[in-house]
Scaffold this motif. Sequence first.
Motif, short mmCIF file in Angstrom:
data_model
loop_
_atom_site.label_atom_id
_atom_site.label_comp_id
_atom_site.label_asym_id
_atom_site.label_seq_id
_atom_site.Cartn_x
_atom_site.Cartn_y
_atom_site.Cartn_z
N ALA A 139 -5.75 3.56 -2.54
CA ALA A 139 -5.77 3.51 -1.08
C ALA A 139 -4.38 3.88 -0.56
O ALA A 139 -3.37 3.57 -1.19
N ASP B 245 -6.38 -0.45 11.53
CA ASP B 245 -6.83 -1.60 10.75
C ASP B 245 -5.79 -2.71 10.72
O ASP B 245 -6.09 -3.84 10.36
N THR C 224 -4.11 2.78 9.47
CA THR C 224 -5.45 2.61 8.90
C THR C 224 -5.34 2.77 7.39
O THR C 224 -4.41 3.41 6.90
N ILE C 225 -6.27 2.18 6.68
CA ILE C 225 -6.29 2.32 5.22
C ILE C 225 -7.33 3.37 4.85
O ILE C 225 -8.48 3.29 5.29
N ARG C 226 -6.87 4.36 4.10
CA ARG C 226 -7.78 5.42 3.67
C ARG C 226 -7.94 5.34 2.15
O ARG C 226 -6.97 5.21 1.42
N ARG C 227 -9.19 5.41 1.71
CA ARG C 227 -9.49 5.45 0.29
C ARG C 227 -9.14 6.83 -0.26
O ARG C 227 -9.39 7.83 0.40
N PHE D 204 1.49 -3.83 4.28
CA PHE D 204 0.45 -3.67 5.29
C PHE D 204 -0.17 -5.03 5.61
O PHE D 204 -0.57 -5.75 4.70
N VAL E 82 0.87 -1.19 0.00
CA VAL E 82 0.00 0.00 0.00
C VAL E 82 0.90 1.23 0.00
O VAL E 82 1.98 1.22 0.61
N ALA F 118 -1.97 4.02 3.20
CA ALA F 118 -1.89 3.64 4.61
C ALA F 118 -1.53 4.88 5.42
O ALA F 118 -0.53 5.54 5.14
#
Length: 416
Positions: free
Chosen positions: A369, A389, A360-363, A409, A341, A371
Amino acid sequence: MSGADDAFAPTADMMTAGQARAALAAAVAPVPEREAVGLFEAAGRVLAADVVSGRAVPPRDNSAVDGYAVFADDLDPAGAVELPVTGRVAAGALSERPGRRGEAVRIFTGAPVPGGFDTILPQENCRERPGGRVALPAARRGSNLRRAGEDIGAGAVVLRAGTRLRPQEVGLAASIGLARLEVYRRPRIAVFSTGDELREPGGSADGAAIYDSNRAILAGLLGGLGCAVADFGIVPDTLAAVRATLVRAAAGCDAVLTSGGVSTGDEDHVRAAVEAEGRLDFWRVAIRPGRPLAFGRVRGVPFLGLPGNPVAVMVTFLMIARPLFLALAGAVPVPPRSFPVAAGFATRKRPGRREWLRATIRRTPDGGAVAERFPREGSGILTSMTASDGLIELPEALEHVAEGDLVEFVPFSELL
Ligand code: AMP
Ligand code: MG
């Protein structure tokens, strides 16, 4: 770098994360005992014997839809044909009579297909006609027909010993008619926390006291791996108390797992206690969080001493210790999957140790995406784990991450 950080500089007698993980996994064998459990109790357990199917699934050719069974050769590729409807088969019925050319049979989802028919037309594409006839469109031969054995052939090995049973594996066992499965006994893991400052949740905690979160974390982690917990509570920071509890814990358990007291402070007695009652194999690993991580034996029973900080407890359990408990439980190792990621942050890192960042993974608006790293690093900040996440793994050689670099990730869901 600050002086405190220098204390974490890797030295020659430190193990790498990979070495520690491999040493732990290799130090144990599956528990020898097995037991049979019912299907409803089987999820989360580890299969102890291969499972071979005694029958084909599905047992007969059957229909995938509600509709009409026909011979494809009776259909007209150019348009509709009308055929007489000469029979009806519902699920669970046995079709007594084979299919005949020039006829259609009303059939329902899951019903066995009368011998010879090779195509099923969904009812929504067909029209009933007066006089017990039906108008049928063109269709590809074999449409909507589920072949006998297309899921499982009779005699096939459907599950291997060492498989961790998820709901889908249990369902598969049910589909071949098994009511019970042979699994390994759950390993019994003795767990205790060390620290004079610790109090039991539910009780009072005044002054400098803090509630023990580590046993609750470890109980959940162990349960998820199919282990049973033998709880030995909170143990004060004295050599005598830690020694006595280690000995009691080792009797009748397959491994002993502790947290706290493995560092080099005057109040850290775990390593000395292990050396007094057994042997210490190593206690320093080039990782962050969690450098002090002790492994050895107490009265011959594998012993693992995790650091005290709750974040370090969870991260070291997941990234270093997890294969040991899976091996004890009889599970064939399956490496957790990680995914590349793009980093949504930049950071520098000391080379020579492996680090895990909570993320956390953000779009992103373009459909990708990134991280995002949790903004605070402290390994006592347990909210960093509830907000995240999973973990980003930074390998030993890496020295910096620039925004947009690909990082590995690992979602918590791969590890629990
Ligand atoms: P130690 O390794 O024993 O020095 O512990 C490191 C830090 O973790 C200290 O701040 C401890 O208070 C904290 N800690 C140790 N054990 C626990 C526990 N079971 N629950 C919550 N915090 C703990
Ligand atoms: Mg302590």
